[in-house]
Design a protein around this motif. Structure first.
Motif, PDB file in Angstrom:
ATOM      1  N   ARG A  15       4.799  16.723  -2.044  1.00 25.06           N
ATOM      2  CA  ARG A  15       5.166  15.338  -2.358  1.00 25.06           C
ATOM      3  C   ARG A  15       4.559  15.016  -3.726  1.00 25.06           C
ATOM      4  O   ARG A  15       3.404  15.372  -3.977  1.00 25.06           O
ATOM      5  CB  ARG A  15       4.576  14.428  -1.280  1.00 25.06           C
ATOM      6  N   ASP A  65       0.421  14.150  -4.963  1.00 26.24           N
ATOM      7  CA  ASP A  65      -0.615  14.428  -3.958  1.00 26.24           C
ATOM      8  C   ASP A  65      -1.677  15.371  -4.537  1.00 26.24           C
ATOM      9  O   ASP A  65      -1.378  16.527  -4.833  1.00 26.24           O
ATOM     10  CB  ASP A  65      -0.006  15.106  -2.722  1.00 26.24           C
ATOM     11  N   ILE A 124       0.788  -1.244   0.000  1.00 26.34           N
ATOM     12  CA  ILE A 124       0.000   0.000   0.000  1.00 26.34           C
ATOM     13  C   ILE A 124       0.817   1.290   0.000  1.00 26.34           C
ATOM     14  O   ILE A 124       0.264   2.369   0.183  1.00 26.34           O
ATOM     15  CB  ILE A 124      -0.952   0.052   1.217  1.00 26.34           C
ATOM     16  N   PHE A 178       4.041  18.313   3.702  1.00 27.49           N
ATOM     17  CA  PHE A 178       4.427  18.252   2.293  1.00 27.49           C
ATOM     18  C   PHE A 178       3.584  19.233   1.472  1.00 27.49           C
ATOM     19  O   PHE A 178       2.538  18.874   0.942  1.00 27.49           O
ATOM     20  CB  PHE A 178       4.253  16.839   1.749  1.00 27.49           C
ATOM     21  N   ASN A 219      -8.952   8.066   3.446  1.00 24.40           N
ATOM     22  CA  ASN A 219      -7.773   7.962   4.321  1.00 24.40           C
ATOM     23  C   ASN A 219      -8.121   7.291   5.647  1.00 24.40           C
ATOM     24  O   ASN A 219      -8.700   7.918   6.530  1.00 24.40           O
ATOM     25  CB  ASN A 219      -7.167   9.347   4.545  1.00 24.40           C
ATOM     26  N   THR A 240      -9.380   1.606  -3.345  1.00 23.84           N
ATOM     27  CA  THR A 240      -8.788   2.827  -2.803  1.00 23.84           C
ATOM     28  C   THR A 240      -9.225   4.065  -3.577  1.00 23.84           C
ATOM     29  O   THR A 240      -9.480   3.984  -4.791  1.00 23.84           O
ATOM     30  CB  THR A 240      -7.247   2.714  -2.864  1.00 23.84           C
ATOM     31  N   ALA A 284       7.288  16.543   8.565  1.00 21.83           N
ATOM     32  CA  ALA A 284       7.206  17.628   7.591  1.00 21.83           C
ATOM     33  C   ALA A 284       5.787  17.747   7.049  1.00 21.83           C
ATOM     34  O   ALA A 284       5.072  16.750   6.943  1.00 21.83           O
ATOM     35  CB  ALA A 284       8.164  17.348   6.436  1.00 21.83           C
ATOM     36  N   CYS A 323      -2.909  20.131   2.009  1.00 29.64           N
ATOM     37  CA  CYS A 323      -3.854  19.192   1.377  1.00 29.64           C
ATOM     38  C   CYS A 323      -4.989  18.797   2.316  1.00 29.64           C
ATOM     39  O   CYS A 323      -4.790  18.658   3.531  1.00 29.64           O
ATOM     40  CB  CYS A 323      -3.127  17.912   0.978  1.00 29.64           C
ATOM     41  N   HIS A 377       1.724   7.293   6.627  1.00 32.25           N
ATOM     42  CA  HIS A 377       0.443   7.999   6.744  1.00 32.25           C
ATOM     43  C   HIS A 377       0.505   9.124   7.763  1.00 32.25           C
ATOM     44  O   HIS A 377       1.062   8.960   8.853  1.00 32.25           O
ATOM     45  CB  HIS A 377      -0.657   7.023   7.165  1.00 32.25           C
ATOM     46  N   LEU A 378      -0.146  10.229   7.415  1.00 31.92           N
ATOM     47  CA  LEU A 378      -0.022  11.446   8.210  1.00 31.92           C
ATOM     48  C   LEU A 378      -0.351  11.252   9.691  1.00 31.92           C
ATOM     49  O   LEU A 378       0.440  11.636  10.558  1.00 31.92           O
ATOM     50  CB  LEU A 378      -0.926  12.544   7.618  1.00 31.92           C
ATOM     51  N   ARG A 398      -7.871  15.891   3.222  1.00 34.16           N
ATOM     52  CA  ARG A 398      -8.225  14.481   3.042  1.00 34.16           C
ATOM     53  C   ARG A 398      -9.427  14.122   3.922  1.00 34.16           C
ATOM     54  O   ARG A 398      -9.656  14.748   4.950  1.00 34.16           O
ATOM     55  CB  ARG A 398      -7.044  13.571   3.444  1.00 34.16           C
TER      56      ARG A 398
HETATM   57  C1  UD1 Z   1      -2.545   7.574  -0.233  1.00 30.56           C
HETATM   58  C2  UD1 Z   1      -3.572   7.081  -1.179  1.00 30.56           C
HETATM   59  C3  UD1 Z   1      -4.537   6.167  -0.500  1.00 30.56           C
HETATM   60  C4  UD1 Z   1      -3.773   5.014   0.045  1.00 30.56           C
HETATM   61  C5  UD1 Z   1      -2.706   5.506   0.956  1.00 30.56           C
HETATM   62  C6  UD1 Z   1      -1.864   4.297   1.253  1.00 30.56           C
HETATM   63  C7  UD1 Z   1      -3.936   8.664  -2.965  1.00 30.56           C
HETATM   64  C8  UD1 Z   1      -4.739   9.785  -3.451  1.00 30.56           C
HETATM   65  N1  UD1 Z   1      -4.265   8.200  -1.742  1.00 30.56           N
HETATM   66  O1  UD1 Z   1      -3.185   8.432   0.707  1.00 30.56           O
HETATM   67  O2  UD1 Z   1      -5.482   5.657  -1.413  1.00 30.56           O
HETATM   68  O3  UD1 Z   1      -4.635   4.146   0.722  1.00 30.56           O
HETATM   69  O4  UD1 Z   1      -1.889   6.505   0.345  1.00 30.56           O
HETATM   70  O5  UD1 Z   1      -0.571   4.602   1.566  1.00 30.56           O
HETATM   71  O6  UD1 Z   1      -3.023   8.212  -3.605  1.00 30.56           O
HETATM   72  N2  UD1 Z   1       1.512  14.321   4.672  1.00 30.56           N
HETATM   73  C9  UD1 Z   1       2.387  15.246   5.201  1.00 30.56           C
HETATM   74  N3  UD1 Z   1       3.431  14.798   5.954  1.00 30.56           N
HETATM   75  C10 UD1 Z   1       3.626  13.470   6.227  1.00 30.56           C
HETATM   76  C11 UD1 Z   1       2.726  12.538   5.679  1.00 30.56           C
HETATM   77  C12 UD1 Z   1       1.683  12.997   4.909  1.00 30.56           C
HETATM   78  O7  UD1 Z   1       2.249  16.465   4.988  1.00 30.56           O
HETATM   79  O8  UD1 Z   1       4.595  13.127   6.914  1.00 30.56           O
HETATM   80  C13 UD1 Z   1       0.375  14.807   3.879  1.00 30.56           C
HETATM   81  C14 UD1 Z   1       0.366  14.261   2.473  1.00 30.56           C
HETATM   82  O9  UD1 Z   1       1.074  15.093   1.622  1.00 30.56           O
HETATM   83  C15 UD1 Z   1      -1.131  14.262   2.177  1.00 30.56           C
HETATM   84  C16 UD1 Z   1      -1.778  14.006   3.534  1.00 30.56           C
HETATM   85  O10 UD1 Z   1      -0.794  14.329   4.497  1.00 30.56           O
HETATM   86  O11 UD1 Z   1      -1.534  15.526   1.743  1.00 30.56           O
HETATM   87  C17 UD1 Z   1      -2.191  12.556   3.715  1.00 30.56           C
HETATM   88  O12 UD1 Z   1      -1.111  11.722   3.331  1.00 30.56           O
HETATM   89  P1  UD1 Z   1      -1.075  10.151   3.599  1.00 30.56           P
HETATM   90  O13 UD1 Z   1      -1.496   9.902   5.000  1.00 30.56           O
HETATM   91  O14 UD1 Z   1       0.260   9.655   3.157  1.00 30.56           O
HETATM   92  O15 UD1 Z   1      -2.231   9.556   2.669  1.00 30.56           O
HETATM   93  P2  UD1 Z   1      -2.560   9.834   1.109  1.00 30.56           P
HETATM   94  O16 UD1 Z   1      -1.328  10.072   0.354  1.00 30.56           O
HETATM   95  O17 UD1 Z   1      -3.622  10.854   1.070  1.00 30.56           O
END
Ligand code: UD1
Length: 338
Positions: A285, A288, A80, A211, A173, A120, A209, A222, A192-193, A224
């Motif tokens: 990133r 996104d 994933i 992103f 998410n 997803t 960070a 962003c 994941h955030l 979600r």
């Molecule tokens: C993505 C997928 C989702 C998948 C998941 C699995 C897309 C659109 N979505 O979710 O379907 O199930 O990954 O890995 O592709 N962020 C930060 N800092 C961090 C981590 C994240 O700023 O350290 C931000 C990201 O840029 C994003 C948001 O937080 O805007 C959520 O990120 P994340 O939790 O990684 O999930 P998605 O990328 O949305």
């Protein structure tokens, strides 16, 4: 009458699958979990029988389907991590797409009637509208999303050619942890955030960070649609009831229908944990989309699904509690014998 036939759950030792297995157990269902434990944990299987093996192993799957008279499969097993899917696409097509194909071939041969598939929101890519219904065009922008979309297509075509009926659940998410504290996301190096922020709040990492702060959103970060894993798990049980009640094949978004920005999430983590986080502003990133929220009217209407935890503070609280508990349980350390 209560259904007593066993269900097969692939990936049932993983984050989402394990929550579903626990709820299936509560509902009195007989469960066989198939998981190769590459990212899942033996300790996460709170119910049923765990068989360690690959979903793509047709001899093993054929044997399990026959031995347990399985009519229903819930298929979670998958990789994933979106950035990894970009750097190692064939890993994703092998494990997510080819394995699903093999699994479906076994299901077709064994006359499996019901199939619930973990899809997803990544299948939508960068959508034109930020509030997305299931009929929005699918246009994944990474191999992860494409590997899942191809599986949806195989299901659609197989269902058209056979008696198999399916529900494909497109997760937005997924976050949070078992409100009873037994389960949660345990994979090391999660991206994941909410998981990352909770790791920072509990001292497992020094900070994190954001992103991108220049998105066309109110605070520049962003947005979600974060859905609590317990609500998502319940959607699977309702999907199962729906299929067993004769429901037609369908694709359903899983989200609450509204979103939070990265800054709002981090503010909530700081407020709930009482800790201030070391937050750095970084570049966007790759890949996104600025905002993604689920039009979830269809799942509410078709399954009668109602969220119970549509509350970011609750999601964060359960995630934080799990992070503290995981530090003691140390599932990953036990696995590697450290
Ligand atoms: C993505 C997928 C989702 C998948 C998941 C699995 C897309 C659109 N979505 O979710 O379907 O199930 O990954 O890995 O592709 N962020 C930060 N800092 C961090 C981590 C994240 O700023 O350290 C931000 C990201 O840029 C994003 C948001 O937080 O805007 C959520 O990120 P994340 O939790 O990684 O999930 P998605 O990328 O949305």
């Amino acid at each position: 009458m209560k259904n007593t036939s066993a269900v097969l759950v692939t990936g049932g030792a993983g984050y989402i699958g394990s929550h579903v297995v626990k709820q299936l157990g509560r509902a009195g269902r007989r469960v066989v979990v198939l998981d190769n434990l590459s990212t899942g944990f033996r300790q996460a299987v709170r119910h049923g029988e765990l068989v360690v093996g690959n979903t793509g192993d047709m001899a093993l799957v054929e044997d399990l389907l026959h031995k347990h008279g399985i009519q229903t499969v819930l298929h979670f097993a998958a990789h994933i991590v979106v950035p990894e899917s970009v750097s190692d696409p064939l890993k994703y097509y092998r494990n997510n797409t080819c394995s699903t194909r093999n699994l479906l071939e076994c299901c077709a041969a064994a006359g499996v009637r019901h199939f619930i598939f973990s899809s997803t929101a990544a299948v939508y890519g960068i959508p034109e509208n930020t509030f997305i219904d299931e009929d929005a065009p699918t246009s994944p922008i990474n191999p992860y999303g494409l590997s899942k979309l191809m599986s949806e297509w195989m299901l659609r075509d197989l269902a058209a050619a056979s008696d198999l009926r399916y529900v494909a659940l497109r997760y937005f998410n997924v976050a949070g942890a078992d409100p009873e504290g037994e389960l949660g996301q345990a994979t090391p190096e999660a991206t994941h955030l909410i998981k990352v922020a909770c790791e920072a709040a509990t001292g497992k990492r020094s900070g994190l960070a954001i992103f991108g702060t220049d998105y066309p959103t109110p605070d520049g970060t962003c947005i979600r649609d974060y859905i609590h894993v317990d609500d998502l798990a319940r959607a699977h049980l309702q999907a199962l009831d729906y299929l067993e009640g004769g429901g037609a094949s369908i694709v359903l978004n899983c989200g609450y229908g509204h979103g939070y920005s990265v800054r709002e999430v981090l503010d909530t983590v700081q407020r709930v944990s009482g800790r201030s986080l070391a937050i750095r502003e970084a570049d966007r990133r790759a890949g996104d989309p600025p905002a993604l929220t689920a039009d979830s009217r269809r799942i509410r209407h078709v399954l009668g699904w109602q969220p119970r935890h549509d509350d970011l503070a609750f999601i964060v609280r359960t995630a934080l509690e799990w992070e503290r508990r995981l530090a003691v349980l140390d599932w990953a350390g036990q696995r590697h014998g450290v």
